[in-house]
Design an enzyme around this catalytic site. Structure first.
Site, PDB file in Angstrom:
ATOM      1  N   ARG A 183       6.630   2.759   2.503  1.00 32.03           N
ATOM      2  CA  ARG A 183       6.066   4.088   2.730  1.00 32.03           C
ATOM      3  C   ARG A 183       6.703   5.048   1.732  1.00 32.03           C
ATOM      4  O   ARG A 183       7.808   4.808   1.237  1.00 32.03           O
ATOM      5  CB  ARG A 183       6.348   4.566   4.152  1.00 32.03           C
ATOM      6  CG  ARG A 183       5.768   3.675   5.253  1.00 32.03           C
ATOM      7  CD  ARG A 183       6.164   4.223   6.626  1.00 32.03           C
ATOM      8  NE  ARG A 183       5.579   3.434   7.708  1.00 32.03           N
ATOM      9  CZ  ARG A 183       6.191   2.403   8.298  1.00 32.03           C
ATOM     10  NH1 ARG A 183       7.403   2.021   7.889  1.00 32.03           N
ATOM     11  NH2 ARG A 183       5.596   1.748   9.280  1.00 32.03           N
ATOM     12  N   LYS A 242      10.315   3.802  10.288  1.00 38.21           N
ATOM     13  CA  LYS A 242      10.133   4.684  11.433  1.00 38.21           C
ATOM     14  C   LYS A 242      11.000   4.238  12.610  1.00 38.21           C
ATOM     15  O   LYS A 242      11.275   3.057  12.782  1.00 38.21           O
ATOM     16  CB  LYS A 242       8.655   4.684  11.860  1.00 38.21           C
ATOM     17  CG  LYS A 242       7.710   5.276  10.833  1.00 38.21           C
ATOM     18  CD  LYS A 242       6.280   5.244  11.341  1.00 38.21           C
ATOM     19  CE  LYS A 242       5.316   5.879  10.355  1.00 38.21           C
ATOM     20  NZ  LYS A 242       3.921   5.844  10.833  1.00 38.21           N
ATOM     21  N   HIS A 301      -0.244   6.510   0.369  1.00 38.08           N
ATOM     22  CA  HIS A 301      -0.370   5.300   1.179  1.00 38.08           C
ATOM     23  C   HIS A 301      -1.254   4.250   0.515  1.00 38.08           C
ATOM     24  O   HIS A 301      -1.300   3.114   0.967  1.00 38.08           O
ATOM     25  CB  HIS A 301      -0.949   5.669   2.544  1.00 38.08           C
ATOM     26  CG  HIS A 301      -0.089   5.246   3.699  1.00 38.08           C
ATOM     27  ND1 HIS A 301       1.270   5.464   3.742  1.00 38.08           N
ATOM     28  CD2 HIS A 301      -0.390   4.596   4.849  1.00 38.08           C
ATOM     29  CE1 HIS A 301       1.748   4.977   4.870  1.00 38.08           C
ATOM     30  NE2 HIS A 301       0.767   4.442   5.563  1.00 38.08           N
ATOM     31  N   ARG A 352       0.499   1.110  -0.605  1.00 38.43           N
ATOM     32  CA  ARG A 352       0.923   0.321   0.563  1.00 38.43           C
ATOM     33  C   ARG A 352      -0.259  -0.454   1.135  1.00 38.43           C
ATOM     34  O   ARG A 352      -0.141  -1.633   1.468  1.00 38.43           O
ATOM     35  CB  ARG A 352       1.525   1.263   1.606  1.00 38.43           C
ATOM     36  CG  ARG A 352       1.979   0.605   2.900  1.00 38.43           C
ATOM     37  CD  ARG A 352       2.749   1.626   3.731  1.00 38.43           C
ATOM     38  NE  ARG A 352       2.856   1.272   5.125  1.00 38.43           N
ATOM     39  CZ  ARG A 352       3.809   0.508   5.634  1.00 38.43           C
ATOM     40  NH1 ARG A 352       4.728  -0.022   4.841  1.00 38.43           N
ATOM     41  NH2 ARG A 352       3.862   0.256   6.922  1.00 38.43           N
ATOM     42  N   HIS A 368       5.624  -2.989  10.716  1.00 39.53           N
ATOM     43  CA  HIS A 368       4.823  -2.606  11.868  1.00 39.53           C
ATOM     44  C   HIS A 368       5.445  -3.173  13.135  1.00 39.53           C
ATOM     45  O   HIS A 368       5.831  -4.345  13.176  1.00 39.53           O
ATOM     46  CB  HIS A 368       3.392  -3.139  11.747  1.00 39.53           C
ATOM     47  CG  HIS A 368       2.578  -2.416  10.720  1.00 39.53           C
ATOM     48  ND1 HIS A 368       1.434  -2.957  10.153  1.00 39.53           N
ATOM     49  CD2 HIS A 368       2.725  -1.186  10.158  1.00 39.53           C
ATOM     50  CE1 HIS A 368       0.926  -2.094   9.294  1.00 39.53           C
ATOM     51  NE2 HIS A 368       1.683  -1.019   9.286  1.00 39.53           N
ATOM     52  N   TYR A 421      -5.973  -4.659   8.383  1.00 35.31           N
ATOM     53  CA  TYR A 421      -6.110  -5.111   7.002  1.00 35.31           C
ATOM     54  C   TYR A 421      -6.935  -6.390   6.906  1.00 35.31           C
ATOM     55  O   TYR A 421      -7.548  -6.656   5.882  1.00 35.31           O
ATOM     56  CB  TYR A 421      -4.730  -5.345   6.381  1.00 35.31           C
ATOM     57  CG  TYR A 421      -3.934  -4.083   6.223  1.00 35.31           C
ATOM     58  CD1 TYR A 421      -4.172  -3.218   5.157  1.00 35.31           C
ATOM     59  CD2 TYR A 421      -2.962  -3.734   7.137  1.00 35.31           C
ATOM     60  CE1 TYR A 421      -3.449  -2.049   5.021  1.00 35.31           C
ATOM     61  CE2 TYR A 421      -2.230  -2.563   7.006  1.00 35.31           C
ATOM     62  CZ  TYR A 421      -2.483  -1.732   5.947  1.00 35.31           C
ATOM     63  OH  TYR A 421      -1.779  -0.571   5.818  1.00 35.31           O
TER      64      TYR A 421
END
Length: 310
Positions: free
Chosen positions: A153, A179, A255, A258, A281, A290
């Protein structure tokens, strides 16, 4: 109070107290006129008599359409239901009705949009625009290669410290701080490693000399940590130089690399669980969007390559 009078009171409130534009008010009026028609057809003339089932039936009618109206898209139906919910909230707040029958009726959720991914040739064109041999040119190339080569990110890239890089190992890697305080170890490919080494040896010391000392990998011209906005500007400039969209719905964003990283891994045969780990994730469900991109790609290849596809 009758539905008609309540609607007019709500529209007066939007015009006088909220100051909405004429066009916006016209949109509200159209949506609420259709709601009144739905209620009238169900024999409901008083706003206090509206039940949650009436609101839900109106939403279903918007999505299905009728002889006079085509079916509404998710976004249009959500807008229309928002007008209805606003009417009922207003009526409850003003004491016109004892409760809000629209509270439990949720607007339809928009479909999950597929991530935008660049083709491999487009990525190569984008990366090739950062070819300068000066400190900032070397930094820009290292940043772009790092974003695409690790799937980081933008916040993870600008937040990376020099000690997070292990480029001298047999298998070069980087620690990314994602995150929720989660960290992950990701491989660094050959091109990203070469760009990072060139930047760290030939450019970063010169940039760092103008600052107060920071562990950040990527520095600005004053020697401080590169900001997210500056990183976005670097990508935006490179996209323009590569002839890629820089505005509109398909604009290249921070993004985009990515998304492209994930899509190209899956196109190359990577397992979705591995890609989940590489992207950081928490759930594989997030990564599975995806796979829809790659299915579309498979359909394109089939349609153009199979002799009986058409």
């Amino acid at each position: 109070m009758t539905v008609q009078r309540a609607v007019q009171a709500y529209l007066d409130h939007l015009m006088v107290e909220r100051g909405l534009s004429r066009n916006t008010l016209a949109s509200y009026r159209r949506d609420l006129d259709r709601y009144q028609a739905t209620l009238a057809a169900a024999g409901v003339g008083d706003l206090a008599a509206v039940r949650p089932a009436d609101v839900a039936a109106h939403l279903a009618g918007l999505r299905e359409g009728d002889a006079d109206h085509p079916p509404l898209s998710t976004a249009s139906a959500a807008r229309a239901v928002s007008a209805v919910r606003g009417l009922h909230r207003f009526a409850l707040r003003e004491g016109l009705t004892p409760d809000d029958p629209s509270r439990e009726v949720r607007p339809p959720a928009p479909p999950k949009r597929l991530p935008k991914a660049l083709g491999v040739d487009q990525v190569e064109r984008l990366l090739g625009t950062a070819a300068g041999d000066d400190p900032l040119g070397l930094r820009d190339r290292a940043l772009l290669e790092f974003l695409y080569g690790t799937g980081a990110r933008i916040s993870e890239a600008v937040g990376a410290a020099v000690d997070d890089l292990d480029l001298g190992a047999e298998h070069p890697a980087a620690v990314l701080h994602g995150k929720g305080g989660r960290t992950r170890l990701v491989p660094v490919g050959r091109y990203a490693k070469a760009a990072l080494e060139a930047y760290l040896v030939r450019a970063r010391p010169a940039l760092a000399a103008g600052g107060r000392g920071t562990p950040a990998v990527f520095l600005n011209a004053r020697g401080g940590p590169l900001s997210r906005q500056s990183a976005w500007t670097i990508l935006h400039r490179a996209a323009g130089a590569a002839g890629l969209p820089t505005d509109g719905p398909h604009a290249v964003s921070p993004h985009t690399l990515r998304h492209s990283y994930a899509t190209h891994l899956l196109d190359g045969g990577a397992d979705v669980r591995v890609v989940q780990e590489l992207l950081g994730h928490a759930s594989v469900t997030t990564t599975q969007v995806y796979t829809l991109v790659t299915v579309d790609r498979l359909r394109e290849v089939y349609a153009t390559a199979h002799p009986r596809a058409r």
